[in-house]
Design a protein around this motif. Structure first.
Motif, PDB file in Angstrom:
ATOM      1  N   GLY A  87      34.025  48.033  47.538  1.00 45.35           N
ATOM      2  CA  GLY A  87      32.616  48.100  47.893  1.00 45.35           C
ATOM      3  C   GLY A  87      32.336  49.142  48.961  1.00 45.35           C
ATOM      4  N   VAL A  88      31.240  49.839  48.791  1.00 43.66           N
ATOM      5  CA  VAL A  88      30.758  50.779  49.794  1.00 43.66           C
ATOM      6  C   VAL A  88      29.635  50.103  50.568  1.00 43.66           C
ATOM      7  CG1 VAL A  88      29.618  52.998  50.182  1.00 43.66           C
ATOM      8  CG2 VAL A  88      31.423  52.795  48.456  1.00 43.66           C
ATOM      9  N   LEU A  89      29.737  50.154  51.896  1.00 42.18           N
ATOM     10  CA  LEU A  89      28.831  49.408  52.751  1.00 42.18           C
ATOM     11  C   LEU A  89      27.822  50.314  53.433  1.00 42.18           C
ATOM     12  CD1 LEU A  89      31.500  47.201  54.596  1.00 42.18           C
ATOM     13  CD2 LEU A  89      30.385  46.760  52.384  1.00 42.18           C
ATOM     14  N   SER A  90      26.720  49.713  53.821  1.00 42.14           N
ATOM     15  CA  SER A  90      25.767  50.372  54.698  1.00 42.14           C
ATOM     16  C   SER A  90      25.607  49.512  55.944  1.00 42.14           C
ATOM     17  CB  SER A  90      24.419  50.555  54.009  1.00 42.14           C
ATOM     18  OG  SER A  90      23.480  51.136  54.897  1.00 42.14           O
ATOM     19  N   SER A  91      25.799  50.118  57.106  1.00 41.61           N
ATOM     20  CA  SER A  91      25.605  49.412  58.379  1.00 41.61           C
ATOM     21  C   SER A  91      24.454  50.073  59.128  1.00 41.61           C
ATOM     22  CB  SER A  91      26.878  49.461  59.221  1.00 41.61           C
ATOM     23  OG  SER A  91      27.912  48.713  58.614  1.00 41.61           O
ATOM     24  N   PHE A  92      23.515  49.264  59.580  1.00 36.78           N
ATOM     25  CA  PHE A  92      22.344  49.831  60.234  1.00 36.78           C
ATOM     26  C   PHE A  92      21.873  48.882  61.321  1.00 36.78           C
ATOM     27  CE2 PHE A  92      21.415  47.673  56.281  1.00 36.78           C
ATOM     28  CZ  PHE A  92      20.524  46.678  56.651  1.00 36.78           C
ATOM     29  N   PRO A  93      21.217  49.408  62.364  1.00 31.46           N
ATOM     30  CA  PRO A  93      20.753  48.558  63.475  1.00 31.46           C
ATOM     31  C   PRO A  93      19.640  47.631  63.032  1.00 31.46           C
ATOM     32  CG  PRO A  93      19.950  50.792  63.740  1.00 31.46           C
ATOM     33  CD  PRO A  93      20.903  50.827  62.579  1.00 31.46           C
ATOM     34  N   ASP A  94      19.721  46.387  63.443  1.00 34.34           N
ATOM     35  CA  ASP A  94      18.694  45.393  63.114  1.00 34.34           C
ATOM     36  C   ASP A  94      17.940  45.036  64.383  1.00 34.34           C
ATOM     37  OD1 ASP A  94      17.163  43.600  61.779  1.00 34.34           O
ATOM     38  OD2 ASP A  94      18.700  42.035  61.648  1.00 34.34           O
ATOM     39  N   GLY A  95      17.187  46.010  64.854  1.00 35.71           N
ATOM     40  CA  GLY A  95      16.473  45.821  66.110  1.00 35.71           C
ATOM     41  C   GLY A  95      16.677  47.016  67.015  1.00 35.71           C
ATOM     42  N   PRO A  96      16.109  46.979  68.218  1.00 39.74           N
ATOM     43  CA  PRO A  96      16.257  48.103  69.152  1.00 39.74           C
ATOM     44  C   PRO A  96      17.730  48.355  69.471  1.00 39.74           C
ATOM     45  CG  PRO A  96      14.544  46.592  69.888  1.00 39.74           C
ATOM     46  CD  PRO A  96      15.249  45.904  68.766  1.00 39.74           C
ATOM     47  N   LEU A 153      38.682  55.274  51.134  1.00 33.88           N
ATOM     48  CA  LEU A 153      38.347  53.880  50.825  1.00 33.88           C
ATOM     49  C   LEU A 153      39.570  52.983  51.003  1.00 33.88           C
ATOM     50  CD1 LEU A 153      36.142  54.371  47.624  1.00 33.88           C
ATOM     51  CD2 LEU A 153      35.354  53.559  49.857  1.00 33.88           C
ATOM     52  N   TYR A 154      40.717  53.459  50.576  1.00 34.70           N
ATOM     53  CA  TYR A 154      41.937  52.666  50.712  1.00 34.70           C
ATOM     54  C   TYR A 154      42.344  52.502  52.173  1.00 34.70           C
ATOM     55  CZ  TYR A 154      43.218  51.759  45.893  1.00 34.70           C
ATOM     56  OH  TYR A 154      43.254  51.256  44.615  1.00 34.70           O
ATOM     57  N   TRP A 155      41.911  53.427  53.018  1.00 37.43           N
ATOM     58  CA  TRP A 155      42.239  53.330  54.435  1.00 37.43           C
ATOM     59  C   TRP A 155      41.100  52.753  55.269  1.00 37.43           C
ATOM     60  CZ3 TRP A 155      46.400  53.120  57.299  1.00 37.43           C
ATOM     61  CH2 TRP A 155      47.609  53.436  56.686  1.00 37.43           C
ATOM     62  N   GLY A 156      40.204  52.052  54.591  1.00 34.89           N
ATOM     63  CA  GLY A 156      39.205  51.273  55.310  1.00 34.89           C
ATOM     64  C   GLY A 156      37.969  52.013  55.738  1.00 34.89           C
ATOM     65  N   ILE A 157      37.793  53.250  55.314  1.00 32.44           N
ATOM     66  CA  ILE A 157      36.566  53.982  55.625  1.00 32.44           C
ATOM     67  C   ILE A 157      35.611  53.726  54.465  1.00 32.44           C
ATOM     68  CG2 ILE A 157      35.559  56.244  56.109  1.00 32.44           C
ATOM     69  CD1 ILE A 157      38.302  57.108  57.132  1.00 32.44           C
ATOM     70  N   VAL A 158      34.744  52.754  54.636  1.00 33.85           N
ATOM     71  CA  VAL A 158      33.977  52.243  53.499  1.00 33.85           C
ATOM     72  C   VAL A 158      32.469  52.288  53.712  1.00 33.85           C
ATOM     73  CG1 VAL A 158      35.843  50.753  52.691  1.00 33.85           C
ATOM     74  CG2 VAL A 158      34.209  49.874  54.366  1.00 33.85           C
ATOM     75  N   THR A 159      32.000  52.805  54.833  1.00 33.66           N
ATOM     76  CA  THR A 159      30.546  52.890  55.011  1.00 33.66           C
ATOM     77  C   THR A 159      30.024  54.176  54.381  1.00 33.66           C
ATOM     78  OG1 THR A 159      30.736  53.975  57.168  1.00 33.66           O
ATOM     79  CG2 THR A 159      30.633  51.557  57.152  1.00 33.66           C
ATOM     80  N   ILE A 160      28.852  54.106  53.805  1.00 30.30           N
ATOM     81  CA  ILE A 160      28.275  55.245  53.112  1.00 30.30           C
ATOM     82  C   ILE A 160      28.094  56.425  54.053  1.00 30.30           C
ATOM     83  CG2 ILE A 160      25.903  54.441  53.478  1.00 30.30           C
ATOM     84  CD1 ILE A 160      27.273  56.320  50.372  1.00 30.30           C
ATOM     85  N   ASN A 161      27.758  56.143  55.311  1.00 27.47           N
ATOM     86  CA  ASN A 161      27.541  57.213  56.275  1.00 27.47           C
ATOM     87  C   ASN A 161      28.821  58.014  56.503  1.00 27.47           C
ATOM     88  OD1 ASN A 161      26.389  54.416  57.084  1.00 27.47           O
ATOM     89  ND2 ASN A 161      24.771  55.850  57.635  1.00 27.47           N
ATOM     90  N   ALA A 162      29.919  57.300  56.734  1.00 24.85           N
ATOM     91  CA  ALA A 162      31.193  57.978  56.985  1.00 24.85           C
ATOM     92  C   ALA A 162      31.671  58.730  55.744  1.00 24.85           C
ATOM     93  CB  ALA A 162      32.244  56.961  57.430  1.00 24.85           C
ATOM     94  N   LEU A 163      31.479  58.144  54.573  1.00 20.57           N
ATOM     95  CA  LEU A 163      31.931  58.785  53.337  1.00 20.57           C
ATOM     96  C   LEU A 163      31.149  60.074  53.058  1.00 20.57           C
ATOM     97  CD1 LEU A 163      32.437  55.636  51.094  1.00 20.57           C
ATOM     98  CD2 LEU A 163      34.218  57.070  52.104  1.00 20.57           C
ATOM     99  N   ILE A 164      29.862  60.076  53.381  1.00 18.25           N
ATOM    100  CA  ILE A 164      29.062  61.298  53.211  1.00 18.25           C
ATOM    101  C   ILE A 164      29.601  62.402  54.117  1.00 18.25           C
ATOM    102  CG2 ILE A 164      26.797  62.333  53.639  1.00 18.25           C
ATOM    103  CD1 ILE A 164      25.563  59.679  52.683  1.00 18.25           C
TER     104      ILE A 164
END
Length: 260
Positions: A49-58, A129-140
């Motif tokens: 899975g490819v993840l997206s992490s984003f701030p949920d608030g200030p 991905l196999y080495w744990g870099i799974v966020t869309i931001n980092a992959l881009i």
């Protein structure tokens, strides 16, 4: 026999050498496409899975919200980069042969750089991905760095045509600086893993060495070292490295995750 009479010809680009390269390209077409088909037939449904992490608030007040936005079917990704390599070799051996051979005479191979910018980037993303870099931001960012590295390789050839009176290595060094960043990102996780399977370390080491060898091949070409003073020899070395890197990664990943 020279390929072009209007400009200095790259060393080693003779009718005999071009015929040999054509046979290699035909052979690599069969090997790459054959492996792509085998991967599709043999692979299972394993995906990461490819993840997206984003701030949920200030900023600074809450943690990040993380969600899976899509899954990457690893077997399909491997078949894709093998298939792209096979298509490249098919084109340069058949429909685009004249353009390919004319470019070789000018000391450049545009087909190589276009194919690498896609297939090698897919490879780096899979390893990440196999080495744990799974966020869309980092992959881009990783994809962008890898594409930039390859385009700098193209620029290195473009700026150093046959018959030049001096050689610049600036594009090569700029590409090396950018291209090492995805590998630094992956190796940073070595400080945190505790029970990762040995096969993951093998993938990182083997593919890291292959990517280094691509750069070394170009450096040797432009240093005119030994047999690398012959442009045709460097081109064949690219073919061998491409086959080795893609095939080994495909079957390393298959052994780790994709055996049905």
């Amino acid at each position: 026999m020279n390929v072009t009479a209007t400009a200095p010809n790259a060393t080693g680009i003779t009718t005999e050498r071009l015929g040999n390269l054509r046979r290699w390209n035909i052979g690599l077409t069969v090997l790459h496409l054959g492996q792509a088909v085998a991967m599709l037939l043999l692979t299972n449904a394993f995906a990461i899975g490819v993840l997206s992490s984003f701030p949920d608030g200030p900023p600074g007040t809450k943690g990040l919200t993380t969600t899976t936005i899509f899954d990457v079917r690893i077997g399909w990704a491997i078949a894709l980069f093998l298939g792209l390599a096979g298509l490249d070799h098919l084109l340069t051996a058949t429909f685009a042969r004249k353009v390919y051979e004319r470019d070789l005479g000018r000391g450049i191979n545009r087909f190589r750089w276009v194919e690498y910018s896609i297939s090698a980037t897919i490879m780096v993303i899979v390893i990440s991905l196999y080495w744990g870099i799974v966020t869309i931001n980092a992959l881009i960012v990783i994809a962008g760095a890898n594409v930039a590295m390859i385009l700098f390789g193209w620029l290195q050839e473009r700026m150093n045509p046959p018959g030049r009176t001096s050689t610049t290595m600036l594009p090569f060094w700029f590409g090396s600086l950018v291209g090492i960043t995805p590998w630094l990102a992956m190796t940073a996780n070595l400080f945190y893993v505790s029970d990762a399977p040995a096969a993951l370390f093998a993938i990182l080491i083997v593919q890291g060495l292959f990517f280094f060898c691509f750069g070394l091949n170009q450096w040797l070409q432009y240093r005119g070292a030994g047999r690398w003073a012959n442009y045709a020899f460097g081109e064949k070395t690219y073919l061998v490295l491409s086959l080795g890197a893609k095939s080994l990664l495909a079957w390393q990943i298959f052994a780790v995750s994709l055996a049905a």
